[in-house]
Each structure stands twice: as structure tokens, then as C-alpha cells.
Design an enzyme around this catalytic site. Structure first.
Site, mmCIF file in Angstrom:
data_model
loop_
_atom_site.group_PDB
_atom_site.id
_atom_site.type_symbol
_atom_site.label_atom_id
_atom_site.label_comp_id
_atom_site.label_asym_id
_atom_site.label_seq_id
_atom_site.Cartn_x
_atom_site.Cartn_y
_atom_site.Cartn_z
ATOM 1 N N ASP A 269 14.253 -24.783 15.875
ATOM 2 C CA ASP A 269 14.562 -26.731 15.565
ATOM 3 C C ASP A 269 16.064 -26.038 14.228
ATOM 4 O O ASP A 269 15.439 -25.087 13.354
ATOM 5 C CB ASP A 269 14.230 -27.709 15.267
ATOM 6 N N HIS A 363 21.649 -28.633 26.065
ATOM 7 C CA HIS A 363 21.324 -29.681 25.663
ATOM 8 C C HIS A 363 22.266 -29.049 23.929
ATOM 9 O O HIS A 363 22.820 -29.727 23.600
ATOM 10 C CB HIS A 363 19.886 -30.193 24.858
#
Length: 455
Positions: A269, A363
Site C-alpha cells: 500500500d 482499483h
């Protein structure tokens, strides 16, 4: 979840963010990637005055027994087994200090911290501007002492008695309702208008918003808890806790790449978080010094969301299916179009059958700034796990915290686009939400919010 503008799933400020921390950290042993930039870096811990550590006096250095980790890792001290007449020296993690005073409040560009508490308070019935000012004065004084490794007060609980400051940060903000409670409606920023409703929201109002917001971060669980208890006690009769959430990240030294976080879905992330080296970083994250209202100069707006990850559903997917949902390789964070984690994603690349390599609803594709009119925010969240619910499902996910100069140009446009067709939406649930105005840092002799409350 891997890219910079992911409201709801991305996990954090990478090593570049710590490079422009206006509340600089000092440390005996800090990796280059985690250190503050030249203009913000303070003197090393060897040159700090002996009074900084106060009762938590450092017992020695970790250098003699330290084992330096690989590139990107913090140098962590490993002491030999203690003898009866020798004290174990503090490791470098415990000695790290973040300054309370500065242009910006700490805990915004500070590197990811291992433990965190997010707490919202409501002013008590009958409490107004005077009580709020007294509370912020108490909170600021306590935060300054604790961040320097000192006792919170003369009657301190000493929960973290033998610990150093462990990069403790405390950050304060004001919610929309605070201004009516204190008669300061004319000082409420337009940017603090309530967030719009999103179709994916399943919000618990009891765990959303609040008059006041406090973010606590540290690299030691007891240090973070100690700060939480001290601030809760300081609230006294002036305010009561509305909600509290507890989170975590990787511990310094747990990985050779400590600033590349993995969330609870196993995805790398924060790949495309804004970087302080970028010329528009300050403009995206902080309110300018000439901003309106004046009391928000050098401040920022925090969007806080509790986002539950439906891990049982997610883990039923094959690895390829998970990578198609995100648009990046799970192992390395590299885009499906090829390269390494930091390689620019090729949105037009197709496979032998003419299909897009990065799916249209991936995403990482949807959240790219160039797909959202340049909208960007600095994400600095914590993971959470609050046990197993009545159905035997993990209550786990992300305490999403993102920072921007204006949420209408940062969080809102990206979340609206995610709402319209993000493949990840089937695997996450937004359960609480808050928006808070976080003023600039307090100058020496000031408390946080003084320019608002005494202006």
C-alpha cells in the site's frame, strides 16, 4: 488500495513523506529513508540536552550491540542478556523523538507508526469557548511533555515509566459541530462542510464525527496508551469521549522495507502517495499561510473513515483475481502492465486477446490522480482488528486517515468515482466517518488552536 488517492483502502505515508516533516524527529540510529529532510532535521540525540528525557533517562546507547538492518530498515539495538547489575539500554526505537512545536502539527508527515489511537470527544453540556480553550491548553502542555519523554503530570500513572518517547505524536482537530458549541460559527471553514453521502456508506453515527478529534501515534504500545490515558484524564468535566478506535502498523525493524506497508488484504500500500519532493506537495496537503480562515494557516483537513475489510470473501479469491481487483501484483506491488512497484502504469496495454491488462474497474486504475482531475491526498492510516463478530467474521480493516488542503478537491472526487464502479467495493464496507479541521502547529508558548479560540 496501492495507489496514492485511494480513500478507504490505502495505507500510508511512505518514506518520502517523512523527509519533509515540519515536526522533526531526532534519533540515535535512523535509516536515511526515515530521516527528516535537511531543513527540518534537528540535532542528533547525542547533542540533545540531558533534560529532554527527564525521568525516562536513557540508560545507554544501543550502538555497541546494535545490528543494522538492510537498506530502508531502521538500525535497531539488540542488547545482550542483562546481568543482575547491568541495566538494558534502550533501543533506538525508544529514543526517537518528534518535536511538538513546528509549522505543522506532528503526525501528518511523520513516518508510519506502529501503534495508534483515534479518539473523538464532544464538549460537555454547558461547556463553551472558555472551557474548550482551557482544555486545548492542557492537552497541548501534556502532549509536549509526553513527546519529549517526560511525565504527563505530577500524578502521572507511569504506565510507560521506563520507555523513551518512541516517536510519540499527538495531533488535534476540530469537527463541524465544535463551532456551534463554542459560538465560533463565523470562523468555521467552508472546507469543513459535511461530506456528501456515498452509496457504499454503512455509517454508524455514534462512531462518526465529533466536536474534537485526537490522533495519537507511537512505535511502542504502552507509550501510545499512556498518552491516551493522560489526554482522557485531562478532558475532565469539559468533554467526554464520543468514540475511540485503536490501530497498528508494522514495527520498526520488522521488515527491510518498513515504509512500504501491507494492509490486512496482503497488498502493498501507499505506492502513489504524494511525495514531499514534488513541487505541489504543500499545496495539496496543507492550507497556505495566507489561507482563509487565518487560523487554519499551515493546517490541513483530515478525513477519517473506519473501513471494514470483508476478509473471508476476499480470501476466497484466487491470487490472480485479487490482483485483477487491485491492478497490481500482490508480491511486489508492480502494476499488471509490467515493471516494478514504482513503474508508471500503462492503462492502454492489452494482452494477446486484446483485453486490457489492467481491468477497467481495477482499483489502482480508478484512483490514479490523472483519472480524477489531479485529486490527491496524503494517506496515513492504521490497520485494525477488533475481534470476531457474532457471525464468526473478523472485525478488521483500515482506520483510513487522509490529509489534504481541501477535502472537496482531495477525498470527495476520488470517493465519488470509487462509488461508481470500483472492483474493490465488494470487499470493503465504510462503517464510520469524520472530517476535522487540523490547525497549523503551535509556536513555542502557544497551544494548538489558540489563534481560533483567542482570536
Amino acid at each position: 488500495m496501492a495507489d496514492q488517492s485511494t480513500p478507504g483502502t490505502s495505507s500510508g505515508a511512505r518514506e518520502d513523506a517523512s523527509a519533509k516533516d515540519d515536526s522533526p524527529k531526532t534519533s540515535r540510529a535512523t535509516a536515511p529513508e526515515a530521516s527528516a529532510g535537511p531543513s527540518e532535521r534537528t540535532a542528533s540525540s547525542e547533542t540533545r540536552s540531558a533534560g529532554v528525557m527527564s525521568r525516562r533517562r536513557l540508560l545507554g546507547t544501543a550502538g555497541a550491540t546494535g545490528l543494522a538492518l538492510g537498506a530502508g530498515g531502521a538500525a535497531v539495538g539488540y542488547a545482550a542478556a542483562p546481568s543482575a547489575d547491568k541495566a538494558v539500554p534502550l533501543a533506538s526505537v525508544g529514543m526517537d523523538t518528534v518535536m511538538f512545536h513546528g509549522k505543522h502539527q506532528p503526525g501528518i508527515t511523520t513516518a508510519l507508526q506502529a501503534r495508534g489511537h483515534l479518539v473523538a470527544f464532544d464538549l460537555a453540556a454547558g461547556a463553551g469557548r472558555r472551557e474548550a480553550a482551557a482544555l486545548l491548553r492542557r492537552w497541548s502542555a501534556t502532549a509536549e511533555r509526553l513527546m519529549a519523554g517526560e511525565s504527563a503530570s505530577h500524578d502521572d500513572t507511569d504506565v510507560a515509566l521506563d520507555a523513551g518517547p518512541s516517536s510519540l505524536t499527538v495531533t488535534f482537530g476540530f469537527g463541524h459541530s465544535f463551532f456551534a458549541r463554542t459560538g465560533l460559527e463565523k470562523q468555521r471553514p467552508v472546507a469543513l462542510d459535511p461530506l456528501p453521502d456515498f452509496s457504499s456508506d454503512r455509517l454508524d453515527k455514534g462512531r462518526s464525527n465529533g466536536d474534537l478529534w485526537v490522533q495519537i501515534g507511537a512505535n511502542d504500545a504502552l507509550v501510545a496508551f499512556h498518552a491516551l490515558r493522560a489526554l482522557q484524564k485531562d478532558a475532565g468535566s469539559a468533554a467526554r469521549v464520543r468514540w475511540q478506535m485503536n490501530g497498528f502498523n508494522r514495527s520498526p525493524g520488522a521488515t527491510a522495507s518498513p515504509m512500504t506497508a501491507r494492509n490486512l488484504m496482503g497488498q502493498i500500500d501507499g505506492t502513489r502517495n504524494p511525495k514531499p519532493s514534488e513541487p505541489d506537495f504543500d499545496g495539496r496537503v496543507f492550507v497556505p499561510g495566507s489561507g482563509d480562515p487565518a487560523w487554519m494557516a499551515n493546517g490541513s483537513y483530515a478525513v477519517v473513515r473506519r473501513i471494514r475489510m470483508l476478509l473471508d470473501d476476499w480470501e476466497r479469491l484466487s491470487r490472480k483475481a485479487q490482483e485483477d481487483v487491485i491492478g497490481r501484483r500482490k508480491s511486489t506491488g508492480a502494476p499488471l502492465s509490467g515493471g516494478t512497484e514504482k513503474t508508471a502504469m500503462d492503462l492502454d496495454k492489452t494482452d494477446a486477446d486484446g483485453n486490457l491488462v489492467v481491468p477497467i474497474n481495477a482499483h489502482a486504475r480508478i484512483t490514479r490522480p490523472d483519472q480524477n482531475g489531479g485529486a490527491a491526498m496524503l494517506r496515513r492510516p492504521f490497520s485494525f482488528h477488533d475481534g470476531i463478530d457474532a457471525d464468526g467474521v473478523p472485525d478488521a480493516g483500515l482506520l483510513f486517515v487522509c490529509w489534504q488542503a481541501d477535502p472537496l478537491r482531495g477525498f470527495v472526487p476520488v470517493q465519488r468515482k470509487l462509488d461508481r464502479g470500483d472492483a474493490l467495493s465488494d470487499f470493503v464496507r465504510h462503517e464510520s466517518s469524520g472530517l476535522f479541521a487540523v490547525p497549523g502547529g503551535a509556536a513555542r508558548g502557544e497551544y494548538v488552536g489558540q489563534r481560533l479560540l483567542e482570536g
